[in-house]
Structure formats: C-alpha cells, structure tokens
Write a protein that holds these residues in place. Structure first.
Motif, PDB file in Angstrom:
ATOM      1  N   HIS A  95       0.887  -1.127   0.000  1.00 19.24           N
ATOM      2  CA  HIS A  95       0.074  -0.058  -0.021  1.00 19.24           C
ATOM      3  C   HIS A  95       0.906   1.141   0.119  1.00 19.24           C
ATOM      4  CE1 HIS A  95      -3.817  -1.941   0.762  1.00 19.24           C
ATOM      5  NE2 HIS A  95      -2.999  -3.026   1.454  1.00 19.24           N
ATOM      6  N   ILE A  96       0.761   2.138  -0.853  1.00 22.85           N
ATOM      7  CA  ILE A  96       1.541   3.211  -1.127  1.00 22.85           C
ATOM      8  C   ILE A  96       0.613   4.394  -1.098  1.00 22.85           C
ATOM      9  CG2 ILE A  96       3.178   4.448  -2.589  1.00 22.85           C
ATOM     10  CD1 ILE A  96       3.897   1.717  -3.593  1.00 22.85           C
ATOM     11  N   HIS A  97       0.970   5.384  -0.386  1.00 22.43           N
ATOM     12  CA  HIS A  97      -0.053   6.748  -0.341  1.00 22.43           C
ATOM     13  C   HIS A  97       1.036   7.998  -0.659  1.00 22.43           C
ATOM     14  CE1 HIS A  97      -3.150   9.454   0.695  1.00 22.43           C
ATOM     15  NE2 HIS A  97      -2.430  10.111   1.417  1.00 22.43           N
ATOM     16  N   ILE A  98       0.595   8.791  -1.165  1.00 21.99           N
ATOM     17  CA  ILE A  98       1.403  10.126  -1.628  1.00 21.99           C
ATOM     18  C   ILE A  98       0.510  11.316  -0.803  1.00 21.99           C
ATOM     19  CG2 ILE A  98       2.131  11.652  -3.244  1.00 21.99           C
ATOM     20  CD1 ILE A  98       2.234   9.361  -5.211  1.00 21.99           C
ATOM     21  N   SER A  99       1.070  11.853  -0.067  1.00 13.98           N
ATOM     22  CA  SER A  99       0.366  13.035   0.789  1.00 13.98           C
ATOM     23  C   SER A  99       1.165  14.252   0.176  1.00 13.98           C
ATOM     24  CB  SER A  99       0.296  12.804   2.120  1.00 13.98           C
ATOM     25  OG  SER A  99       1.659  12.751   2.729  1.00 13.98           O
ATOM     26  N   ALA A 100       0.331  15.456   0.301  1.00 11.41           N
ATOM     27  CA  ALA A 100       0.879  16.819  -0.021  1.00 11.41           C
ATOM     28  C   ALA A 100       0.136  17.781   1.042  1.00 11.41           C
ATOM     29  CB  ALA A 100       0.607  17.151  -1.388  1.00 11.41           C
ATOM     30  N   ALA A 101       0.997  18.541   1.587  1.00 12.23           N
ATOM     31  CA  ALA A 101       0.506  19.512   2.662  1.00 12.23           C
ATOM     32  C   ALA A 101       1.511  20.879   2.323  1.00 12.23           C
ATOM     33  CB  ALA A 101       0.530  19.267   3.950  1.00 12.23           C
ATOM     34  N   ARG A 102       0.726  21.894   2.353  1.00 20.06           N
ATOM     35  CA  ARG A 102       1.519  23.289   2.250  1.00 20.06           C
ATOM     36  C   ARG A 102       1.937  23.864   3.808  1.00 20.06           C
ATOM     37  NH1 ARG A 102      -0.180  28.523  -1.470  1.00 20.06           N
ATOM     38  NH2 ARG A 102       1.512  29.971  -0.588  1.00 20.06           N
TER      39      ARG A 102
END
Length: 555
Positions: free
Chosen positions: A428-435
């Motif tokens: 299971h691979i998850h890409i997260s993005a937060a500023r």
C-alpha cells in the motif's frame, strides 16, 4: 588621507566631557548669579532713591510750602482784622491755624533723620511761635477796638518778626528743594547705572551663550561630527583612514577604541580576503575537476558504450552458440561475462542520467503534479498489476520545475516503494501533500521492509546499497537521483524516522507564486564533446533505466 586636528594637551588634557560640562555649568551659574546680584542691586538702589524722592523729599517740600501758605493766611487775616476791626477777617486766620497744624503734623515725620531739615523746621516753628505769641494771638483774641490799637502799636514788631519767619521758610524750602533736586540727580544716575548694568548683563549673557555654544562645538559636537564622518568614510570602503581623537579625554578614548576596531576589521578583512582568494582558487579547482568528471562521465557513457555493447553482444552470441557445448565451468564463465557486461551498461546509463540532472533538462515552468504522477503510474502499470500494489494520493498541486526531472523523481520513489515491498502483505503506497508557508511538503509512505535508522542518511549516497543484487536488482543510484533533483529545485529530502510501518520518504518543493508567472527558460549547459548517434540512443535508454534504483548499498 584627511588631515586631523590634534590636541594641544596641557593641564586640561585629562578632562572628560562630564568634567567640562560640570565646570562650564558651575562657571555659568556663578557668572549668572553675580550678574543677577548686580542687576538686583541696581534695581534695589533705583527703587530706594525713587521711594525716598517720592515718599519724603517731594512731600516734605510740599508740606513746607503749605506751612508757609498757612502762616501767610494767618498774617493776612490778623493784619486785616487789626486794620479794620472786622471779625470776618479772622476766618482766614482760623483756617490758616488749622492748615498749619495739619501741615506741620505731616512735615515732622518727613524730616526725621535729616538734621538740616529738622533744624530748619525747628527754626520755622520757633519764629512762627514767636510771631503768633507776640502778634497773632493777642490781636486775634482782642476786641475790635483793642485789636486796631494793638495792631497799630505792634505793627513794626509784627513786620520784623514775620519777615524773619518768611526768610526762615524760604531757607527751609530752598534746602528742601535742593535736597529734592540732589535726590532727583541721584535717581537719574541710578537709572543710568541700572540701564548700563542691564546692557552689560545682556552682553555678558550673549557672550556666555556664544562661549557655551563654541565650547560645545569645539569640545563635543565637532569631535563627534569628525568621528562620525570618518566612520562613514570607513563604511564606504576607506579602510586606510585612521581615527585621531580630539576634544575631551573620553571622546579621545572613544576615537582610540574605534580606531582599534577599524584595525581589527582591516585585519579580519585581510584574512577574509585571503580566505576568499583561497576559496576562489578551490572553487576554480573544483570547477575544473567537475568539468573533468563530466568529461569522464561522457566518455564513459558515450565512448565506452560502443566497445561495451560489442563485448555484451559477442558474449551473448558466445552464450547462444556454444552454450551447452562446453563444460559447466565454461558456461558459468560465459554467464558471468554476460551479466557483468549488462550491469556495466546499466551503471554507465545511470551515471549519465545522474550527471544530466540540472544540466541537460533545465526547462522550468508550471508543472501539474497530478499529470506527472498519472503518467508515472501509467508507466508502472505492469509492475503495479503484477504486485497488486494499491497506490493512492492526495490532491497534488502545481509547482514550478522541470517536468522531465520531476517525472524521474516520482518514478524512482514509486518504483522503490513497490520494489522493496514486504512479502507478507500487499503493498500500500500513499502520496500526501501539505502546504507549509512557501513550500509544499510531500511524503511517499509504504508498508514495505523499511530502512534501519543507521542507514537512513546513507541511502541517498550514489551507488550505496543495503541489499545484494541477487535480492534486489539495481545500481543503487535511485535515491541519489531523487536527492539531486529535489535539491536542484530548491527543496530537501529525507527519511521520516518516526514512521515505523515501512518507509516514508519526505521531500519539499517551493510553492509556485502564480500560474501566470512567466516561465523561466534556463539555457542548458553545452555537453563537453560531441555525442554520436549511438551515444544519444544509449543516453535515452539510461533515462528510462533509473526507474529501478535501489534505496542504498549493502553495509
């Protein structure tokens, strides 16, 4: 170099600004106190003379004249009564007696303390008393007939007595008038002295103000101004300008301290210049070394491609033609040769791709990471399908960067996450993005085998591996490539040590200020040497080969 005023030294050379100010204030206070005292004395003297003239001299003369007027009225009344015997002539006499008493009552206090005026008054009172006793009283108290006879009998004596009284009153008034005139002259002299004294005081105050101003200018503001001007000149780059202090001792010490600081700065600047020169020389050496390394990389990736391709091709032909015809050891040697040639070609291609980061692909513009990740997942679709990997991601932003390099970044991160999966469960691979302010923080989290804490820094070094090539194939350049791409875009990359379910790679990229921002077109650095058609083709192969990189080398 600017000429400097020098101190004359002397007994006052050691005086500080505070001492000069204290001495100046004390001196000014004494001078002002003396001037104030003199001015007060002049005012007091003028006031005293004015009071004496107004309150004593002039009133005394007036009252003396009133006494004379009263006695004259008495003499007129008595003489008229004595000649005519008419009683109505006694009214002026009676009024004169009352006026005389009133005037004498006012005059006596005014002549106290003045022997001459007192003697004159005593003489007037004596003669007046004699005249009144011998002439006025007898005539005024007699009947009409007797008064005429008595006045006739004493006419000569009365005239003589009253003439003496007149002369005495005239002398008294002359003395009083002379004293009043003398007092008036003294008043005019005192006023003149007062005016001159106040003029001198004004001049001295102005002179004192000028001296104070000039002393402050020469002793404080002037030295401070020169010191400030010298400091500004030094700040503009005149480091050879020395500070020479003037004025009080503390300002000279301040100038000496500033001069010491300037010398220290000059020394530090010389050391800094020497260090900068050494750094420039080292930078030139590094630049020359990098150029040589780039030339070597191109030689290795282009000029060695063809002979390596021949070695690989002929060893493969040798394996296909003579495989099974020789003994097992010969087949093993041939297999070793084919495998070594293939790995050498992969290493050369990956080295070429690594050297091209920031040099060949340097086309910065707005890049939609949703599109980049989508294309990367399409490229990895076969691997994803074979492994059953589940890849999810948050909404991804638009950044400014090179699309080719960013594509290589995501391909290496996602392929590594799939490659180093755990054999016990589906990846299971998850890409997260937060500023976070002016940066985007991305994280690629998986549930794979993870990385030990002691190797989390080493995995970003080129050609570093944590596993053997038999367990996990690759050249060990993938994460090093990611680090170079991220840092080229102004970000940073690392392993999250708090993540324990597998591996989480965290990296940052700057925020794109505006979608309408003009695209920055950077001129690609020319490649040293000319690449043949075969070399260019091999370079294209090496770009695609970076997708199967390792997390690090075997310790």
């Amino acid at each position: 170099m600017r000429s400097k005023p020098t101190d004359t030294g002397g007994a006052f050379a050691g005086w500080t600004t505070r001492r000069w100010l204290r001495t100046g204030v004390a001196t000014a206070s004494i001078v002002l106190a003396v001037l104030g005292s003199l001015g007060g004395w002049a005012m007091w003297r003028t006031s005293q003379i004015t009071a004496d003239l107004v309150d004593r001299r002039s009133p005394a003369l007036i009252q003396a004249m009133r006494v004379e007027q009263a006695l004259v009225n008495q003499e007129t009344g008595v003489r008229g009564y004595g000649l005519s015997g008419r009683a109505d002539f006694l009214q002026p006499y009676a009024q004169g007696v009352r006026d005389e008493k009133t005037a004498l009552g006012r005059l006596r206090p005014l002549v106290q303390g003045d022997p001459r005026a007192a003697a004159d008054l005593a003489e007037v009172e004596k003669l007046a008393g004699t005249w009144q006793r011998r002439i006025a009283d007898p005539v005024s108290s007699a009947s009409a007939a007797d008064a005429v006879k008595l006045a006739t009998d004493r006419a000569a004596e009365g005239k003589t007595s009253f003439d003496s009284l007149r002369r005495a009153m005239a002398g008294q008034q002359a003395h009083l008038d002379g004293e009043r005139a003398a007092q008036a002259r003294q008043l005019r002299q005192a006023q003149t002295l007062r005016n001159w004294m106040f003029a001198v005081i004004a001049v001295l105050i102005v002179l004192l103000a000028v001296l104070v101003f000039e002393g402050l200018r020469r002793g404080i503001t002037g030295p401070l101004g020169r010191l400030g001007a010298d400091a500004r000149d030094v700040a503009r780059g005149r480091f050879d300008l020395s500070f020479t202090g003037t004025g009080p001792a503390d300002l000279r010490r301040l100038a000496a301290d500033v001069e010491s600081m300037r010398r220290r700065l000059v020394e530090e600047l010389q050391v800094s210049e020497e260090a900068r020169r050494l750094v420039d020389e080292q930078a030139e050496d590094l630049k020359r070394s990098n150029t040589e390394l780039e030339q070597f990389a191109y030689v290795a990736s282009h000029d060695l491609q063809e002979p390596l391709r021949k070695v690989s091709s002929f060893t493969q032909l040798l394996q296909r033609r003579y495989g099974g015809q020789l003994d097992d050891r010969a087949d093993q040697y041939i297999a070793f040769a084919v495998d070594g040639a293939n790995r050498m070609q992969n290493l050369i291609n990956d080295l070429l791709a690594f050297s091209r980061v920031g040099r060949v692909h340097n086309d910065h513009r707005s890049v939609d990471l949703e599109e980049i990740v989508g294309r990367t997942l399409d490229d990895l679709s076969v691997t994803v399908e074979e492994t059953g990997a589940e890849i999810t991601h948050d909404p991804l932003p638009t950044v400014v960067g090179d699309p080719t390099q960013l594509g290589t970044l995501w391909q290496n991160l996602l392929s590594n996450a799939i490659k180093f999966r755990s054999p016990d469960h589906t990846p299971h691979i998850h890409i997260s993005a937060a500023r976070d302010g002016d940066t985007w923080e991305f994280a690629v989290s998986d549930n794979g085998i993870g990385i030990a804490p002691e190797f989390q820094e080493k995995v970003f070094i080129i050609f570093q591996r944590l596993h053997t090539k038999d367990a996990y194939p690759g050249t060990g350049i993938g994460l090093a490539m990611c680090k170079k791409v991220v840092e080229f875009h102004g970000g940073s990359i690392g392993i999250d040590p708090a993540y324990k379910l597998g591996t989480r790679v965290v990296f940052t990229l700057p925020v794109a200020e505006s979608e309408s921002e003009s695209e920055t077109e950077a001129v690609a650095e020319p490649e040293p040497g000319a690449a043949s058609g075969a070399g260019a083709a091999s370079g294209a192969e090496s770009e695609a080969g970076t997708a199967s990189e390792e997390r690090g080398t075997q310790p």
